[in-house]
Design a protein around this motif. Structure first.
Motif, PDB file in Angstrom:
ATOM      1  N   THR A 199       0.736  -1.258  -0.108  1.00  0.00           N
ATOM      2  CA  THR A 199      -0.113  -0.124   0.088  1.00  0.00           C
ATOM      3  C   THR A 199       0.863   1.306  -0.137  1.00  0.00           C
ATOM      4  OG1 THR A 199      -1.533  -1.287   1.302  1.00  0.00           O
ATOM      5  CG2 THR A 199      -1.904   1.180   1.218  1.00  0.00           C
ATOM      6  N   PHE A 200       0.435   2.154  -0.905  1.00  0.00           N
ATOM      7  CA  PHE A 200       1.182   3.411  -1.090  1.00  0.00           C
ATOM      8  C   PHE A 200       0.174   4.561  -0.465  1.00  0.00           C
ATOM      9  CE2 PHE A 200       3.439   1.103  -4.037  1.00  0.00           C
ATOM     10  CZ  PHE A 200       4.691   1.581  -4.099  1.00  0.00           C
ATOM     11  N   ILE A 201       0.566   5.267   0.941  1.00  0.00           N
ATOM     12  CA  ILE A 201      -0.154   5.962   1.545  1.00  0.00           C
ATOM     13  C   ILE A 201       0.458   7.462   1.431  1.00  0.00           C
ATOM     14  CG2 ILE A 201      -1.369   6.608   3.551  1.00  0.00           C
ATOM     15  CD1 ILE A 201      -1.782   3.527   3.972  1.00  0.00           C
ATOM     16  N   GLY A 202      -0.063   8.441   0.971  1.00  0.00           N
ATOM     17  CA  GLY A 202       0.588   9.828   0.899  1.00  0.00           C
ATOM     18  C   GLY A 202       0.260  10.782   2.041  1.00  0.00           C
ATOM     19  N   SER A 203       0.438  11.865   1.643  1.00  0.00           N
ATOM     20  CA  SER A 203       0.167  12.907   2.842  1.00  0.00           C
ATOM     21  C   SER A 203      -1.047  13.097   3.364  1.00  0.00           C
ATOM     22  CB  SER A 203       0.996  14.407   2.486  1.00  0.00           C
ATOM     23  OG  SER A 203       0.015  14.958   1.107  1.00  0.00           O
ATOM     24  N   GLN A 204      -2.172  12.717   2.465  1.00  0.00           N
ATOM     25  CA  GLN A 204      -3.594  12.682   3.061  1.00  0.00           C
ATOM     26  C   GLN A 204      -4.228  11.504   3.393  1.00  0.00           C
ATOM     27  OE1 GLN A 204      -6.309  15.377   0.369  1.00  0.00           O
ATOM     28  NE2 GLN A 204      -4.453  14.740  -1.132  1.00  0.00           N
ATOM     29  N   GLY A 205      -3.262  10.507   3.922  1.00  0.00           N
ATOM     30  CA  GLY A 205      -3.706   9.389   4.472  1.00  0.00           C
ATOM     31  C   GLY A 205      -3.959   9.336   5.772  1.00  0.00           C
ATOM     32  N   GLY A 206      -4.028  10.316   6.683  1.00  0.00           N
ATOM     33  CA  GLY A 206      -4.417  10.291   8.177  1.00  0.00           C
ATOM     34  C   GLY A 206      -3.360   9.621   8.728  1.00  0.00           C
ATOM     35  N   ASP A 207      -3.929   8.789   9.799  1.00  0.00           N
ATOM     36  CA  ASP A 207      -3.150   8.130  10.731  1.00  0.00           C
ATOM     37  C   ASP A 207      -2.520   6.682  10.104  1.00  0.00           C
ATOM     38  OD1 ASP A 207      -2.069   7.944  13.402  1.00  0.00           O
ATOM     39  OD2 ASP A 207      -3.594   6.461  13.721  1.00  0.00           O
ATOM     40  N   GLU A 208      -2.462   6.500   8.865  1.00  0.00           N
ATOM     41  CA  GLU A 208      -1.945   5.418   8.381  1.00  0.00           C
ATOM     42  C   GLU A 208      -0.587   5.659   7.699  1.00  0.00           C
ATOM     43  OE1 GLU A 208      -4.562   2.915   5.891  1.00  0.00           O
ATOM     44  OE2 GLU A 208      -6.242   4.053   6.854  1.00  0.00           O
ATOM     45  N   THR A 209       0.089   4.356   7.469  1.00  0.00           N
ATOM     46  CA  THR A 209       1.556   4.729   6.816  1.00  0.00           C
ATOM     47  C   THR A 209       1.446   3.654   5.646  1.00  0.00           C
ATOM     48  OG1 THR A 209       2.670   2.980   8.217  1.00  0.00           O
ATOM     49  CG2 THR A 209       2.733   5.343   8.845  1.00  0.00           C
ATOM     50  N   SER A 210       2.291   3.648   4.982  1.00  0.00           N
ATOM     51  CA  SER A 210       2.589   2.773   3.815  1.00  0.00           C
ATOM     52  C   SER A 210       2.941   1.503   4.042  1.00  0.00           C
ATOM     53  CB  SER A 210       3.505   3.064   2.748  1.00  0.00           C
ATOM     54  OG  SER A 210       3.150   4.611   2.003  1.00  0.00           O
ATOM     55  N   GLY A 211       2.602   0.111   3.739  1.00  0.00           N
ATOM     56  CA  GLY A 211       3.040  -1.078   4.080  1.00  0.00           C
ATOM     57  C   GLY A 211       2.266  -2.172   3.526  1.00  0.00           C
ATOM     58  N   PHE A 212       2.439  -3.202   4.387  1.00  0.00           N
ATOM     59  CA  PHE A 212       1.431  -4.267   4.311  1.00  0.00           C
ATOM     60  C   PHE A 212       0.831  -4.590   5.648  1.00  0.00           C
ATOM     61  CE2 PHE A 212       5.321  -4.653   1.631  1.00  0.00           C
ATOM     62  CZ  PHE A 212       5.193  -5.537   0.610  1.00  0.00           C
ATOM     63  N   PHE A 213       0.618  -3.745   6.406  1.00  0.00           N
ATOM     64  CA  PHE A 213       0.168  -4.008   7.617  1.00  0.00           C
ATOM     65  C   PHE A 213      -1.522  -4.023   7.559  1.00  0.00           C
ATOM     66  CE2 PHE A 213      -1.545  -1.547  11.506  1.00  0.00           C
ATOM     67  CZ  PHE A 213      -1.177  -2.480  12.228  1.00  0.00           C
ATOM     68  N   GLN A 214      -2.097  -3.250   7.012  1.00  0.00           N
ATOM     69  CA  GLN A 214      -3.468  -3.025   6.678  1.00  0.00           C
ATOM     70  C   GLN A 214      -3.796  -2.983   5.121  1.00  0.00           C
ATOM     71  OE1 GLN A 214      -3.537   0.839   8.866  1.00  0.00           O
ATOM     72  NE2 GLN A 214      -5.529   0.193   8.311  1.00  0.00           N
ATOM     73  N   HIS A 215      -5.287  -3.274   4.856  1.00  0.00           N
ATOM     74  CA  HIS A 215      -5.407  -3.367   3.451  1.00  0.00           C
ATOM     75  C   HIS A 215      -4.913  -4.477   2.609  1.00  0.00           C
ATOM     76  CE1 HIS A 215      -7.030   0.571   4.337  1.00  0.00           C
ATOM     77  NE2 HIS A 215      -5.610   1.035   4.704  1.00  0.00           N
ATOM     78  N   TYR A 216      -4.752  -5.619   3.419  1.00  0.00           N
ATOM     79  CA  TYR A 216      -4.496  -6.925   2.539  1.00  0.00           C
ATOM     80  C   TYR A 216      -5.760  -7.271   1.863  1.00  0.00           C
ATOM     81  CZ  TYR A 216      -6.350  -8.712   7.030  1.00  0.00           C
ATOM     82  OH  TYR A 216      -6.987  -8.809   8.204  1.00  0.00           O
ATOM     83  N   LEU A 217      -5.582  -8.231   0.784  1.00  0.00           N
ATOM     84  CA  LEU A 217      -6.508  -8.415  -0.144  1.00  0.00           C
ATOM     85  C   LEU A 217      -7.138  -9.848  -0.063  1.00  0.00           C
ATOM     86  CD1 LEU A 217      -4.981  -6.559  -3.003  1.00  0.00           C
ATOM     87  CD2 LEU A 217      -7.071  -5.957  -2.086  1.00  0.00           C
ATOM     88  N   TYR A 218      -8.342 -10.034  -0.142  1.00  0.00           N
ATOM     89  CA  TYR A 218      -8.863 -11.436  -0.267  1.00  0.00           C
ATOM     90  C   TYR A 218      -9.282 -11.912  -1.500  1.00  0.00           C
ATOM     91  CZ  TYR A 218      -9.945 -10.889   4.698  1.00  0.00           C
ATOM     92  OH  TYR A 218      -9.595 -10.654   6.127  1.00  0.00           O
ATOM     93  N   VAL A 219      -8.884 -13.243  -1.854  1.00  0.00           N
ATOM     94  CA  VAL A 219      -9.130 -13.873  -3.053  1.00  0.00           C
ATOM     95  C   VAL A 219     -10.624 -14.360  -3.147  1.00  0.00           C
ATOM     96  CG1 VAL A 219      -6.687 -14.543  -3.329  1.00  0.00           C
ATOM     97  CG2 VAL A 219      -8.383 -16.021  -2.349  1.00  0.00           C
TER      98      VAL A 219
END
Length: 798
Positions: A743-763
């Motif tokens: 995940t790429f999270i920019g300057s308007q992403g609030g309390d989140e940061t880029s990574g793999f920590f959340q927003h994983y994807l279900y098949v």
């Protein structure tokens, strides 16, 4: 009453000491000892009536020649100009030398005065009996034992008690058309205390008529570039980033503090021969030298534009400030430290044809040396003995570190035809870096070996989606409208499936695993400077991450450093990183996922990717690089530069637009490699009506994006929402593991940061996703879709 003294001086020889270097370290006990200029001094004269010193002054530059074998700068006399245009001063030219007189009788005033010496061809200086100058009022030469020391070079401002020194940087060769080249340099020289003998109330002379020995103040660092990149390049300048002082001034008020050198001692020749000796250090001790303020006319009117001269951090301005702060303990929060680094661009002069580039073929050396004068100074770096950096904490150790970095303004001179791939841009590629302490009066060889490895962005396709090589390499259409969304394997109307597209991936491209993306973005805290619009962290965040690049056989542990958020001149928030470094020596836990909140020794906890295989640490900095991340038109724009093993600066040293700025020299350099990732939005989780629901979050469009990887989430990785065991990710129906997503999270992403920590994807459908829920965001039996960005197995040139 003011009195005048005159002195008679003749010239002998001076010795320079310098040494060879070993990669990025120096040993000042090296073998380079070269002859220079010595002054024989006899002080005998009559005190006379008041007389003003002459108003005219010569340009005082040391003349040098370049040793053909080693490049050592050997002094040959005094010249009338800087550079190759400099010629030896004419016979009889008056040369200003600032003298400081002090008596062991503390009732006697200290005199600081500019004297006029007469130059004689071949390097002789004489202070003629006819030249007179004023001593301070109430001076009595019979009281106490008198001593004198002096400064040759610079601009003496008596009213300000300063001698100003401008920067010196030049490129030179030893010979042109087989003729030896000489050049001038505005470099200061000093001589230490010389004892005087009073003959009467009005006359004195040097004790035993012994000579004084002028010694170069500061150091001349000479860069010689060798090309080990695998391709030919040319360069026409260097960017220097250093803790040392390039544009400074002597603060003569230091001589008024008699506690600085409480006991005066006659300087012997042996005292200035061994740079590691206390006697040597004591010679230089009263000559206090400081960074000139950035409001100085020379900086504002010339250096700031011509040389992009910048100072990053705080600096100690004068002796009074130094003394006041030295009296405080390091853990006194009111103590001011010198944290400054100077940024300075040197561009080569053009020859008669208008060219100013040095061509450097592969496996060859540049034709010229780059000479830069600098006054040694260290940067104070706080290392917090804790798990978070804090401006209110006193639990830190202050390390005083010297840093000197040379970056080349370089352009490849060949292009790729097939293999190997040659990068189109190498601007500001590191040539040499060291953390060695330079010693004043010692000159250093900086043997710069330029190497290159392609950083991660070079392997990433230029465009989202599956497609042909041409479609994947298209260098425009970077917007969400041209980004497709794919399910992994489930059918959704008007949506393609990844499982159907894998067979059509063009040769040389791959649906890259999570480890490849981790070469840029760690499990958590990726580009942490954007968090909460830059408010969360006032320090850099480091993390131990697994990473892999195409061509590697195994995954390695690396250290990523993500900067605090930094606003550019327009107020726009920018984030930076230094990626894929080897293990830092200051961290106490080097396990995968350990993160470090600032320059700290301890990790507060672990943000593990949970990968199998127990990867080992990368053992070099050959793949180190830096990235600049900004939001542009609803997309993440990442720009990269290679750093490699010759780079010695930290994230906090280069979290500035000055690092990325083009030189202001009229040359257009190829653009840095960049990749654009349209913010297509992400799939998110939330708690609603007692149930964890997943949905496509329309509020994230234009703020962040995510990409599929082929890899399942790990059972021991840190994710949110967590799995039922407290580890891993929440499962899909039937216990199916979701896929890892970057995940790429920019300057308007609030309390989140880029990574793999959340927003994983279900098949498939997430757990409980087949149940009813009244939340308006919820869709029963929701099947996720997201973009795909392929990687190349060999890099793009750009």
């Amino acid at each position: 009453m003011k009195r005048l003294i005159y002195s008679c001086i003749a010239v002998c020889a001076l010795f320079f000491t310098s040494c060879a270097d070993q990669d990025v370290t120096e040993n000042i006990n090296g073998s380079e000892n070269k002859p220079g200029v010595t002054v024989s001094m006899s002080l005998e004269g009559n005190m006379q009536g008041n007389q003003a010193a002459p108003a005219s002054r010569a340009n005082t530059n040391i003349g040098y020649k370049t040793d053909e074998t080693t490049g050592f700068p050997t002094p040959v006399g005094l010249f009338d100009a800087v550079g190759n245009d400099g010629k030896e001063l004419a016979e009889g030219t008056k040369v200003p030398v600032v003298l400081i007189f002090r008596s062991t009788d503390n009732s006697q005033p200290i005199t600081k005065v500019e004297t006029k010496w007469t130059y004689h061809k071949g390097g002789d200086l004489t202070l003629e009996p006819s030249e007179t100058f004023e001593m301070e009022a109430s001076t009595d030469l019979t009281k106490g034992t008198w001593y004198v020391c002096g400064i040759l070079g610079g601009e003496f401002l008596k009213g300000q008690n300063q001698v100003k020194i401008n920067p010196f940087s030049e490129g030179h060769v030893a010979k042109v058309n087989n003729q030896e080249v000489t050049w001038g340099a505005n470099i200061p020289y000093i001589f230490g205390w010389r004892e005087l003998v009073a003959k009467s109330k009005t006359t004195f002379k040097a004790k035993d008529n012994k000579p004084v020995r002028f010694k170069q103040f500061g150091t001349i660092v000479r860069l010689k570039v060798k090309n080990l990149t695998g391709f030919n390049f040319k360069y026409n300048g260097v960017r220097i980033i250093t803790s040392n002082i390039l544009c400074g001034q002597f603060d003569l008020k230091a001589f008024d503090d008699k506690t600085l050198v409480p006991t005066l001692k006659d300087t012997k020749d042996e005292d200035v021969k061994t740079p590691t000796s206390e006697d040597y250090k004591n010679v230089f001790k009263p000559f206090k030298f400081y960074q000139r303020p950035t409001t100085d006319n020379a900086i504002v009117n010339t250096l700031a534009t011509r040389n992009r001269y910048r100072v990053k951090g705080d600096f100690i301005a004068n002796y009074a400030e130094e003394k006041a702060n030295d009296a405080k303990a390091d853990n006194d929060l009111t103590k001011k430290f010198n944290t400054a680094l100077t940024y300075y661009d040197h561009t080569f002069l053009k020859d008669a044809t208008g060219n100013n580039f040095d061509n450097v073929p592969n496996n060859d050396v540049a034709p010229s040396y780059i000479y830069v004068w600098m006054a040694p100074q260290t940067q104070a770096v706080k290392l917090y003995n804790d798990n978070v950096e804090s401006t209110t904490s006193t639990n830190y150790t202050v390390n005083r570190v010297a840093k000197t970095q040379f970056l080349l303004m370089a352009i490849p001179t060949e292009t790729s035809t097939s293999s190997p791939v040659i990068p189109t841009s190498i601007n500001m590629i590191p040539a040499y870096g060291t953390r060695a302490d330079y010693v004043s009066g010692v000159n250093y060889s900086a043997r710069g070996s330029v190497v290159y490895k392609f950083p991660p962005l070079s392997y990433i396709a230029k465009h989202d989606n599956f497609g042909t090589e041409a479609e994947l390499s298209v260098d425009n259409d970077y917007n969400v409208a041209n980004t497709k969304r794919y399910t992994y394997q489930e059918y959704v109307v008007n949506t393609e499936k990844i499982s159907d597209k894998l067979a059509s991936i063009p040769s040389g491209y791959t649906f890259a695993g999570n480890e490849y993306w981790r070469s840029i973005i760690a499990q958590y805290y990726g580009f942490a400077g954007f968090r909460n619009a830059g408010a969360s962290y006032k320090y850099s965040v480091g993390i131990v991450s697994p990473a892999k690049l195409p061509g590697w056989s195994t995954t390695k542990l690396v250290f990523h450093s993500y900067s605090k958020g930094v606003k550019d001149s327009n107020g726009k928030l920018i984030a930076y990183m230094i990626g894929m470094s080897k293990k830092p020596d200051y961290i106490t836990n080097s396990g995968e996922g350990q993160f470090y909140m600032g320059h700290v020794t301890a990790s507060p906890r672990r943000a593990s990717a949970g990968l199998d295989g127990n990867p080992t640490w990368i053992d070099n900095n050959n793949y180190r690089y830096t990235i600049r991340y900004e939001d542009v038109n609803g997309s993440a724009v990442l720009t990269q530069r290679y750093l490699g093993p010759r780079f010695v600066l930290d994230m906090d040293d280069i979290d500035t637009e000055d690092f990325w700025a083009d030189p202001s020299n009229g040359t257009t350099y190829p653009a840095d490699t960049k990749r654009i990732f349209p913010y297509a939005g992400v799939n998110s989780a939330a708690e609603a009506n007692g149930q964890t629901i997943w949905f496509y979050d329309t509020n994230t469009a234009g703020k962040m994006t995510q990409y599929w990887t082929p890899d399942n989430t790990t059972t021991n990785g840190i994710y949110t929402p967590k799995g039922s065991t407290g580890k891993g990710a929440m499962l899909g129906l039937g216990g199916v593991l979701p896929k890892q997503a970057v995940t790429f999270i920019g300057s308007q992403g609030g309390d989140e940061t880029s990574g793999f920590f959340q927003h994983y994807l279900y098949v498939n459908v997430p757990v409980n996703g087949d149940q009813d829920n009244a939340d308006s965001r919820y869709k029963k039996n929701f099947i996720m879709s997201a973009p795909v960005r392929l990687w190349k197995t060999t890099p793009y040139a750009d």
